[in-house]
Design an enzyme around this catalytic site. Structure first.
Site, mmCIF file in Angstrom:
data_model
loop_
_atom_site.group_PDB
_atom_site.id
_atom_site.type_symbol
_atom_site.label_atom_id
_atom_site.label_comp_id
_atom_site.label_asym_id
_atom_site.label_seq_id
_atom_site.Cartn_x
_atom_site.Cartn_y
_atom_site.Cartn_z
ATOM 1 N N ARG A 33 0.876 -0.938 0.006
ATOM 2 C CA ARG A 33 0.179 -0.080 -0.004
ATOM 3 C C ARG A 33 0.992 0.743 0.519
ATOM 4 N NH1 ARG A 33 -4.615 1.312 4.294
ATOM 5 N NH2 ARG A 33 -3.173 0.711 5.141
ATOM 6 N N ASP A 56 -3.570 2.741 14.542
ATOM 7 C CA ASP A 56 -2.556 3.809 13.257
ATOM 8 C C ASP A 56 -3.302 5.303 13.219
ATOM 9 O OD1 ASP A 56 -4.970 2.900 11.816
ATOM 10 O OD2 ASP A 56 -3.991 1.904 10.250
#
Length: 557
Positions: free
Chosen positions: A172, A458
């Site tokens: 990603r 996160d």
């Protein structure tokens, strides 16, 4: 073979200036040819990217003026016509459990060895994008793909190496909105995702062909997309990369995270733009909650309840999940479920089993909804999740042919926009504040994935903490708790922030607190929560604090 370079200087082509610290291993990634490839992507697509970002801002101005996202009448023909994406490559047909995490060396090895079907190596929400983290990540992934990666943990006296059988690797890159300030192309920072994608693709596409066969890989996840025009840019980037490498068209495959509210109304269109390069869509549910607040920030009737109350049983969340499954299966690609953020609770077997049972219930809901696979934040969750999905799949590799979800055909704009319900509490604001400060302190210190209160936090979950506090402050929300109902004011928030700083100091310990960047993080988090206008992203404000330029590392003139 590594490119030759002048010792202490990156061999940069004309118009490219590398301002990050020089390192011999980094120079093996930042070769002249690799930088030429990245610069070519930047020069070809920078104006399209600027246009797409301006169109994002235009859309937000409409929402701020009272408008709402919706399905685009101009692309109805795409939503209503029959077409399918290219067939899923056999190598990634079964994706029932995927683990995600940053690209540090030990994490890469453990994730690939975890028993998951896929490891999504993350240059985005789980990574603090310092120069060191980004370039070490590129080195680590190159070594992993070539099978040469190892990690000597001197503290544990253990050497980590890859198993014979490993997860498939997806990568990603960062979102379109994030710059890479250490790489300048024609005097301006490169687009972060083009640096991440370009360097990884350039060095590793041949290894994918060797592992999976001609025309199968590399594989990517694409974050933060808001409109199909952004998917169209990615498709063009993929086309250019394939032509440059001389590999078959459609070799690159990508799964798009539907993690913004506007993108929920563009699922068919996004798949259509990427139809030769698509491997499906994913319910990026934590960022989706963040985006709901950010998109509707000027709508005082859209206040969220406590973060813990905004789960997949909320009508707007369930509708988004069901529509994603129907859309993907109608178009012949994977419909991936969301993140299980729980982590094992050591020393408390009862609490750990309760957490695992919550994960099983969540994943059973996803199986019954027709999701082909799902995400886990920790290897300890994989056996439980795999058991649930294996039972649901009943020998199939996925649900693409088996679960069409035609009952979701009637999901409309009102379903995707329905107001969430639940209580707003003082404890919710306190938790937001503790999590936001601690995450930001870790991010500034170089860590982008942080275990807090039995969850893996996160940037996405930290964003929910920030925007929810901002929303409650902006509209003077009334909170339950601590024996009274209380209105959220700047004075209340300032008191809560100081009290939670005291709690953080007690929890982490005085010496660690003093060595950390907690006060700096608290000041930044408080500024963002009390700002008159909501900032687009937490990390954009913080990014300049981790940029360290080393002008001497650029090419020797």
């Amino acid at each position: 073979m590594a490119e030759k370079h002048t010792e202490g200087f990156y061999d940069s082509p004309e118009g490219v200036d590398v301002r990050g610290r020089y390192d011999g291993e980094f120079a093996e990634i930042l070769t002249r040819e690799a930088l030429l490839f990245v610069a070519g992507l930047q020069r070809e697509f920078r104006e399209q990217i600027r246009h797409a970002m301006e169109r994002r801002r235009e859309a937000q101005r409409r929402y701020d003026a009272g408008g709402l996202p919706g399905f685009d009448p101009a692309t109805r023909f795409i939503r209503e016509s029959d077409w399918v994406c290219a067939p899923i490559p056999p190598a990634i047909a079964n994706r029932m459990v995927e683990i995600t995490g940053p690209v540090d060396r030990k994490m890469v090895i453990n994730a690939l060895n975890s028993g998951a079907k896929v490891f999504m190596a993350d240059f985005e929400d789980a990574l603090s994008p310092s120069w060191e983290n980004l370039m070490r990540g590129q080195v680590n992934l190159r070594d992993a793909i070539n099978g040469t990666i190892s990690f000597d943990d001197g503290e544990r006296k253990k050497i980590y190496r890859l198993n014979e059988k490993t997860a498939k690797l997806f990568v990603r890159p960062r979102g379109w909105h994030l710059p890479e300030a250490h790489v300048l192309v024609d005097g301006e920072p490169a687009t972060g995702c083009l640096v991440d994608f370009g360097l990884f693709f350039f060095h590793n596409h041949a290894a994918y062909r060797a592992a999976h066969g001609e025309g199968h890989g590399p594989f990517f996840y694409l974050p933060k997309i808001e409109h199909s025009r952004e998917a169209r840019i990615w498709n063009s980037v993929f086309d250019r990369a394939e032509r440059s490498a001389g590999i078959p068209s459609g070799s690159i495959r990508s799964t798009v995270l539907i993690e913004t509210l506007p993108a929920a109304f563009q699922m068919d269109e996004i798949l259509y733009e990427l139809r030769s390069h698509s491997a499906g869509l994913n319910c990026g549910r934590w960022d989706y909650i963040f985006s709901y607040v950010k998109t509707l920030r000027s709508h005082p009737d859209r206040l969220l309840p406590d973060r813990v109350a905004v789960g997949m049983t909320q009508h707007f969340m369930r509708s988004y999940s069901d529509l994603l499954v129907r859309t993907c299966h109608r178009r012949g690609v994977h419909a991936m479920g969301g993140m299980a953020a729980q982590i094992p609770i050591r020393g408390d077997p009862a609490a750990n089993e309760e957490a695992l049972e919550a994960v099983r219930r969540d994943k059973l809901r996803e199986v019954r909804a027709g999701h082909d696979g799902t995400w886990a934040a920790h290897p300890g969750l994989i056996p439980s999740i795999a058991e649930v999905f294996a039972a649901g799949l009943a020998g199939r590799e996925n649900f693409i042919e088996a679960v069409a979800r035609d009952d979701a055909a009637g999901i409309g704009e009102d379903d995707l926009l329905q107001r969430p319900t639940g209580r707003r509490t003082m404890e919710g604001m306190r938790l937001n504040t503790r999590v936001g400060i601690q995450y930001l302190a870790a991010w500034l210190a170089g860590t982008g994935s942080v275990p807090l209160y039995n969850l893996m936090e996160d940037a996405a979950t930290a964003e929910i903490s920030r925007v929810q506090n901002w929303q409650w402050l902006r509209y003077v929300a009334v909170l339950d708790g601590e024996g009274v109902k209380v209105a959220v004011t700047p004075e209340l928030f300032a008191r809560v922030a100081e009290e939670e700083m005291g709690r953080i100091e007690r929890e982490v310990g005085g010496e660690k607190f003093k060595r950390g960047r907690y006060r700096e993080a608290c000041d930044m988090f408080a500024r963002q929560c009390t700002a008159p206008e909501l900032g687009d992203f937490l990390t954009l404000d913080a990014y300049n604090l981790i940029v360290v330029h080393h002008p001497g590392s650029g090419s020797r003139l």
